[in-house]
Design a protein around this motif. Structure first.
Motif, PDB file in Angstrom:
ATOM      1  N   GLN A  40       0.772  -1.229  -0.051  1.00 23.67           N
ATOM      2  CA  GLN A  40      -0.108   0.137  -0.103  1.00 23.67           C
ATOM      3  C   GLN A  40       0.800   1.526   0.037  1.00 23.67           C
ATOM      4  O   GLN A  40       0.486   2.176  -0.799  1.00 23.67           O
ATOM      5  CB  GLN A  40      -0.803   0.082   1.172  1.00 23.67           C
ATOM      6  CG  GLN A  40      -1.880   1.150   1.107  1.00 23.67           C
ATOM      7  CD  GLN A  40      -2.987   0.892   2.243  1.00 23.67           C
ATOM      8  OE1 GLN A  40      -3.237  -0.021   2.925  1.00 23.67           O
ATOM      9  NE2 GLN A  40      -3.772   2.028   2.510  1.00 23.67           N
ATOM     10  N   THR A  44       0.828   3.816  -2.749  1.00 27.16           N
ATOM     11  CA  THR A  44       0.555   5.404  -2.455  1.00 27.16           C
ATOM     12  C   THR A  44       1.555   6.227  -2.962  1.00 27.16           C
ATOM     13  O   THR A  44       1.191   7.315  -3.760  1.00 27.16           O
ATOM     14  CB  THR A  44       0.491   5.574  -1.093  1.00 27.16           C
ATOM     15  OG1 THR A  44      -0.596   4.762  -0.498  1.00 27.16           O
ATOM     16  CG2 THR A  44       0.062   7.058  -0.532  1.00 27.16           C
ATOM     17  N   TYR A  47       1.455   6.552  -6.922  1.00 26.28           N
ATOM     18  CA  TYR A  47       0.139   7.245  -7.256  1.00 26.28           C
ATOM     19  C   TYR A  47       0.462   8.619  -7.197  1.00 26.28           C
ATOM     20  O   TYR A  47       0.126   9.493  -8.020  1.00 26.28           O
ATOM     21  CB  TYR A  47      -1.110   6.935  -6.461  1.00 26.28           C
ATOM     22  CG  TYR A  47      -2.153   7.485  -6.400  1.00 26.28           C
ATOM     23  CD1 TYR A  47      -2.849   8.147  -7.354  1.00 26.28           C
ATOM     24  CD2 TYR A  47      -2.747   8.208  -5.164  1.00 26.28           C
ATOM     25  CE1 TYR A  47      -3.888   8.890  -7.536  1.00 26.28           C
ATOM     26  CE2 TYR A  47      -3.749   9.078  -5.082  1.00 26.28           C
ATOM     27  CZ  TYR A  47      -4.385   9.501  -6.173  1.00 26.28           C
ATOM     28  OH  TYR A  47      -5.546  10.171  -6.231  1.00 26.28           O
ATOM     29  N   ARG A  48       0.828   9.163  -5.974  1.00 20.18           N
ATOM     30  CA  ARG A  48       1.257  10.508  -5.874  1.00 20.18           C
ATOM     31  C   ARG A  48       2.067  11.151  -6.706  1.00 20.18           C
ATOM     32  O   ARG A  48       1.943  12.099  -7.265  1.00 20.18           O
ATOM     33  CB  ARG A  48       1.583  10.850  -4.422  1.00 20.18           C
ATOM     34  CG  ARG A  48       0.571  10.414  -3.469  1.00 20.18           C
ATOM     35  CD  ARG A  48       0.073  11.296  -2.278  1.00 20.18           C
ATOM     36  NE  ARG A  48      -1.011  11.007  -1.539  1.00 20.18           N
ATOM     37  CZ  ARG A  48      -1.257  10.223  -0.652  1.00 20.18           C
ATOM     38  NH1 ARG A  48      -0.257   9.643   0.029  1.00 20.18           N
ATOM     39  NH2 ARG A  48      -2.370  10.155   0.054  1.00 20.18           N
ATOM     40  N   LEU A  54      -6.248   7.764  -9.623  1.00 16.95           N
ATOM     41  CA  LEU A  54      -6.157   6.673  -9.065  1.00 16.95           C
ATOM     42  C   LEU A  54      -6.851   5.375  -9.874  1.00 16.95           C
ATOM     43  O   LEU A  54      -6.004   4.279  -9.924  1.00 16.95           O
ATOM     44  CB  LEU A  54      -6.814   6.587  -7.574  1.00 16.95           C
ATOM     45  CG  LEU A  54      -6.688   5.473  -6.832  1.00 16.95           C
ATOM     46  CD1 LEU A  54      -5.144   5.089  -6.667  1.00 16.95           C
ATOM     47  CD2 LEU A  54      -7.022   5.610  -5.593  1.00 16.95           C
ATOM     48  N   ARG A  55      -7.631   5.621 -10.548  1.00 18.52           N
ATOM     49  CA  ARG A  55      -8.577   4.565 -11.600  1.00 18.52           C
ATOM     50  C   ARG A  55      -7.473   4.227 -12.354  1.00 18.52           C
ATOM     51  O   ARG A  55      -7.562   2.846 -13.057  1.00 18.52           O
ATOM     52  CB  ARG A  55      -9.633   5.199 -11.764  1.00 18.52           C
ATOM     53  CG  ARG A  55      -9.644   6.247 -12.927  1.00 18.52           C
ATOM     54  CD  ARG A  55     -11.022   6.697 -13.499  1.00 18.52           C
ATOM     55  NE  ARG A  55     -11.046   8.124 -14.153  1.00 18.52           N
ATOM     56  CZ  ARG A  55     -10.385   8.305 -15.564  1.00 18.52           C
ATOM     57  NH1 ARG A  55      -9.688   7.232 -15.823  1.00 18.52           N
ATOM     58  NH2 ARG A  55     -10.194   9.441 -15.785  1.00 18.52           N
ATOM     59  N   PHE A  57      -4.687   3.215 -11.967  1.00 21.28           N
ATOM     60  CA  PHE A  57      -3.969   2.253 -11.439  1.00 21.28           C
ATOM     61  C   PHE A  57      -4.697   0.905 -10.972  1.00 21.28           C
ATOM     62  O   PHE A  57      -3.944  -0.313 -10.873  1.00 21.28           O
ATOM     63  CB  PHE A  57      -3.154   2.339 -10.172  1.00 21.28           C
ATOM     64  CG  PHE A  57      -2.111   3.273  -9.999  1.00 21.28           C
ATOM     65  CD1 PHE A  57      -0.821   2.888  -9.888  1.00 21.28           C
ATOM     66  CD2 PHE A  57      -2.204   4.721 -10.180  1.00 21.28           C
ATOM     67  CE1 PHE A  57       0.116   3.779 -10.241  1.00 21.28           C
ATOM     68  CE2 PHE A  57      -1.094   5.450 -10.377  1.00 21.28           C
ATOM     69  CZ  PHE A  57       0.030   5.018 -10.143  1.00 21.28           C
ATOM     70  N   GLU A  79      -9.724   7.134  -1.244  1.00 17.49           N
ATOM     71  CA  GLU A  79      -8.544   6.835  -1.795  1.00 17.49           C
ATOM     72  C   GLU A  79      -7.725   5.614  -0.882  1.00 17.49           C
ATOM     73  O   GLU A  79      -7.126   4.767  -1.533  1.00 17.49           O
ATOM     74  CB  GLU A  79      -7.667   7.942  -1.991  1.00 17.49           C
ATOM     75  CG  GLU A  79      -7.847   8.748  -3.086  1.00 17.49           C
ATOM     76  CD  GLU A  79      -6.832   9.844  -3.263  1.00 17.49           C
ATOM     77  OE1 GLU A  79      -5.816  10.197  -2.330  1.00 17.49           O
ATOM     78  OE2 GLU A  79      -7.149  10.791  -4.175  1.00 17.49           O
ATOM     79  N   GLN A  82      -9.343   2.291  -1.654  1.00 11.71           N
ATOM     80  CA  GLN A  82      -8.826   1.772  -3.025  1.00 11.71           C
ATOM     81  C   GLN A  82      -7.346   1.300  -3.099  1.00 11.71           C
ATOM     82  O   GLN A  82      -7.015   0.346  -3.507  1.00 11.71           O
ATOM     83  CB  GLN A  82      -9.093   2.887  -3.960  1.00 11.71           C
ATOM     84  CG  GLN A  82     -10.331   3.144  -4.352  1.00 11.71           C
ATOM     85  CD  GLN A  82     -10.571   4.401  -5.467  1.00 11.71           C
ATOM     86  OE1 GLN A  82      -9.838   4.170  -6.311  1.00 11.71           O
ATOM     87  NE2 GLN A  82     -11.263   5.376  -5.145  1.00 11.71           N
ATOM     88  N   LEU A  83      -6.421   2.057  -2.609  1.00 12.11           N
ATOM     89  CA  LEU A  83      -5.026   1.540  -2.268  1.00 12.11           C
ATOM     90  C   LEU A  83      -4.692   0.510  -1.484  1.00 12.11           C
ATOM     91  O   LEU A  83      -4.327  -0.429  -1.902  1.00 12.11           O
ATOM     92  CB  LEU A  83      -4.242   2.883  -1.851  1.00 12.11           C
ATOM     93  CG  LEU A  83      -4.081   4.099  -2.655  1.00 12.11           C
ATOM     94  CD1 LEU A  83      -3.835   5.327  -1.980  1.00 12.11           C
ATOM     95  CD2 LEU A  83      -3.080   3.656  -3.729  1.00 12.11           C
TER      96      LEU A  83
END
Length: 119
Positions: A40, A44, A47-48, A54-55, A57, A79, A82-83
């Motif tokens: 995770q 994270t 993603y950042r 985020l979708r 990924f 978020e 989801q992560l």
């Protein structure tokens, strides 16, 4: 940081991406996403760093995504949720992912990879 190439060896898109890296003399540590799912924390950070929604990924064409009916569930998830979900199963994660810590490429689009890696 050395580049990290997170892939699923049986995935034809991942195979194309790996071939492309070799053809261009770009080395990366290869990690099998099914055997060693991203944590995770990694997800994270990627993603950042990526700046992507985020979708992007999520492996929306994957069996696990469809079986869990995530297209219906994701809009109601935070978020963080989801992560956390992505970190449970590498087959939910869009692949390949290539990162050097500063740049994160998700999926293989040759033009995008050329612009990011061959400038």
């Amino acid at each position: 940081m050395e580049r990290l190439f997170v892939c699923y060896p049986k995935c034809t898109t991942c195979q194309k991406a790996e071939r492309w890296l070799k053809e261009h003399g770009i080395s990366a540590e290869v990690r099998n996403i099914k055997e060693q799912n991203p944590s995770q924390e990694e997800l994270t950070q990627w993603y950042r760093t990526s700046g992507l929604p985020l979708r992007k990924f999520f492996n929306t064409s994957g069996i696990a995504y469809r079986e869990q009916e995530l297209s219906k569930k994701l809009p109601d998830m935070s978020e963080e949720q989801q992560l956390a979900l992505l970190s449970t199963d590498g087959m939910l994660v869009k692949r390949p992912i290539l990162t050097d810590g500063k740049t994160v490429l998700v999926g293989f689009r040759e033009k995008e990879w050329e612009e990011a890696l061959l400038k």
